[in-house]
Motif scaffolding. Structure first.
Motif, mmCIF file in Angstrom:
data_model
loop_
_atom_site.group_PDB
_atom_site.id
_atom_site.type_symbol
_atom_site.label_atom_id
_atom_site.label_comp_id
_atom_site.label_asym_id
_atom_site.label_seq_id
_atom_site.Cartn_x
_atom_site.Cartn_y
_atom_site.Cartn_z
ATOM 1 N N UNK A 68 0.824 -1.202 0.000
ATOM 2 C CA UNK A 68 0.000 0.000 0.000
ATOM 3 C C UNK A 68 0.856 1.248 0.000
ATOM 4 N N UNK A 69 0.439 2.236 -0.785
ATOM 5 C CA UNK A 69 1.191 3.472 -0.863
ATOM 6 C C UNK A 69 1.070 4.244 0.450
ATOM 7 N N UNK A 70 2.075 5.033 0.716
ATOM 8 C CA UNK A 70 2.102 5.814 1.940
ATOM 9 C C UNK A 70 0.991 6.864 1.914
ATOM 10 N N UNK A 71 0.249 6.958 2.998
ATOM 11 C CA UNK A 71 -0.838 7.931 3.086
ATOM 12 C C UNK A 71 -0.253 9.307 3.349
ATOM 13 N N UNK A 72 -0.614 10.263 2.513
ATOM 14 C CA UNK A 72 -0.188 11.646 2.702
ATOM 15 C C UNK A 72 -1.254 12.346 3.537
ATOM 16 N N UNK A 73 -0.994 12.496 4.816
ATOM 17 C CA UNK A 73 -2.000 13.052 5.719
ATOM 18 C C UNK A 73 -2.310 14.521 5.422
ATOM 19 N N UNK A 74 -1.423 15.213 4.736
ATOM 20 C CA UNK A 74 -1.716 16.609 4.395
ATOM 21 C C UNK A 74 -2.902 16.712 3.443
ATOM 22 N N UNK A 75 -3.248 15.591 2.770
ATOM 23 C CA UNK A 75 -4.385 15.598 1.848
ATOM 24 C C UNK A 75 -5.717 15.594 2.580
ATOM 25 N N UNK A 76 -5.686 15.543 3.911
ATOM 26 C CA UNK A 76 -6.922 15.623 4.684
ATOM 27 C C UNK A 76 -7.213 17.068 5.115
ATOM 28 N N UNK A 77 -6.621 17.999 4.377
ATOM 29 C CA UNK A 77 -6.941 19.422 4.514
ATOM 30 C C UNK A 77 -7.145 19.994 3.121
ATOM 31 N N UNK A 78 -7.900 21.084 3.042
ATOM 32 C CA UNK A 78 -8.060 21.777 1.774
ATOM 33 C C UNK A 78 -6.798 22.561 1.448
ATOM 34 N N UNK A 79 -6.789 23.128 0.261
ATOM 35 C CA UNK A 79 -5.641 23.915 -0.178
ATOM 36 C C UNK A 79 -5.657 25.288 0.494
ATOM 37 N N UNK A 80 -4.504 25.933 0.449
ATOM 38 C CA UNK A 80 -4.355 27.230 1.087
ATOM 39 C C UNK A 80 -5.374 28.232 0.550
ATOM 40 N N UNK A 81 -6.115 28.851 1.463
ATOM 41 C CA UNK A 81 -7.072 29.891 1.095
ATOM 42 C C UNK A 81 -8.462 29.388 0.764
ATOM 43 N N UNK A 82 -8.640 28.104 0.575
ATOM 44 C CA UNK A 82 -9.972 27.590 0.270
ATOM 45 C C UNK A 82 -10.884 27.668 1.499
ATOM 46 N N UNK A 83 -12.162 27.903 1.243
ATOM 47 C CA UNK A 83 -13.149 28.008 2.313
ATOM 48 C C UNK A 83 -14.251 26.976 2.061
ATOM 49 N N UNK A 84 -14.447 26.095 3.015
ATOM 50 C CA UNK A 84 -15.510 25.093 2.913
ATOM 51 C C UNK A 84 -16.736 25.611 3.651
ATOM 52 N N UNK A 85 -17.861 25.575 2.973
ATOM 53 C CA UNK A 85 -19.127 26.014 3.575
ATOM 54 C C UNK A 85 -19.932 24.770 3.964
ATOM 55 N N UNK A 86 -20.380 24.757 5.210
ATOM 56 C CA UNK A 86 -21.140 23.621 5.752
ATOM 57 C C UNK A 86 -22.560 24.062 6.073
ATOM 58 N N UNK A 87 -23.520 23.235 5.697
ATOM 59 C CA UNK A 87 -24.911 23.481 6.051
ATOM 60 C C UNK A 87 -25.243 22.589 7.242
ATOM 61 N N UNK A 88 -25.938 23.167 8.236
ATOM 62 C CA UNK A 88 -26.199 22.426 9.459
ATOM 63 C C UNK A 88 -27.665 22.276 9.783
ATOM 64 N N UNK A 89 -27.931 21.292 10.602
ATOM 65 C CA UNK A 89 -29.282 21.054 11.107
ATOM 66 C C UNK A 89 -29.193 20.714 12.585
ATOM 67 N N UNK A 90 -30.165 21.164 13.360
ATOM 68 C CA UNK A 90 -30.220 20.806 14.772
ATOM 69 C C UNK A 90 -30.057 21.966 15.716
ATOM 70 N N UNK A 91 -29.228 22.951 15.346
ATOM 71 C CA UNK A 91 -29.150 24.193 16.113
ATOM 72 C C UNK A 91 -28.608 25.308 15.226
#
Length: 208
Positions: free
Chosen positions: A37-60
């Motif tokens: 198995x190839x080595x997991x690049x843990x940095x890929x579990x973040x977005x790129x510099x400056x990107x903004x992720x918008x999340x929609x929520x429910x419950x509060x």
């Protein structure tokens, strides 16, 4: 014609050796090499510099938020979560086998600008992710309950999400869903029949 008896003797000798069972030449055995198995690049579990992720929520009212990613170098990244009420800033260090949180501040309305050498001097507060991301593995109270889950979000359906779960002292269950190339795409808080969830809806590119 004296050569004939010697030729005949040679034939008989060869036939005699065959009768005694000369071991056959064994073909070389070629072993199949298992895929490594190839080595997991843990940095890929973040977005790129400056990107903004918008999340929609429910419950509060604070379940919807936006998360802005800022890379300081190739090992340190800060994520600013703005839920409309406050901004929580976490700074992460990406190591070979894990991701650790080295700084966590609430009410963080300005960018964190570390001084030279400051990031390396920060001590880990807790582990955010740890290899291997396989079902059954545990760390810091979290357990990987699924390593190839299908998760539907407003952005898209992810087919290979890693699901982490933690059960608190109050009995509440917290789940986080991670996808390579995106990071956290969904989170849930479940207490009896009360559920608060947040799911990624869109990714905003940095202004040019």
């Amino acid at each position: 014609m004296k050569w004939r008896p010697f030729l005949f003797a040679g034939v008989v000798l060869a036939a005699g050796c065959g009768d005694k069972g000369v071991p056959p030449v064994e073909e070389p055995v070629i072993e199949e090499v298992a895929d490594v198995p190839s080595k997991v690049d843990l940095s890929s579990y973040f977005l790129k510099d400056g990107q903004i992720a918008h999340f929609v929520g429910e419950g509060n009212e604070f379940a919807s938020y936006k998360a802005r990613t800022v890379w300081h170098d190739d090992r340190h990244v800060s994520v600013y979560e703005d839920n409309g009420g406050t901004v929580m800033a976490r700074t992460f260090r990406v190591e070979d086998e894990r991701i650790v949180v080295v700084r966590e501040e609430g009410e963080q309305y300005e960018n964190y600008v570390p001084s030279d050498g400051e990031l390396e001097s920060l001590k880990p507060l807790y582990t955010y992710l740890q290899l291997p991301l396989k079902a059954g593995q545990s760390f810091d109270g979290w357990t990987v309950t699924d390593d190839s889950s299908s998760v539907e979000t407003p952005l898209q359906t992810f087919d290979h999400a890693v699901v982490l779960e933690k059960i608190g002292e109050d009995g509440a269950t917290v789940r986080s869903y991670f996808v390579d190339g995106f990071g956290e795409v969904k989170r849930e808080f479940v207490m009896d029949n009360f559920i608060v969830s947040s799911m990624i809806e869109r990714i905003e590119e940095p202004a040019r």
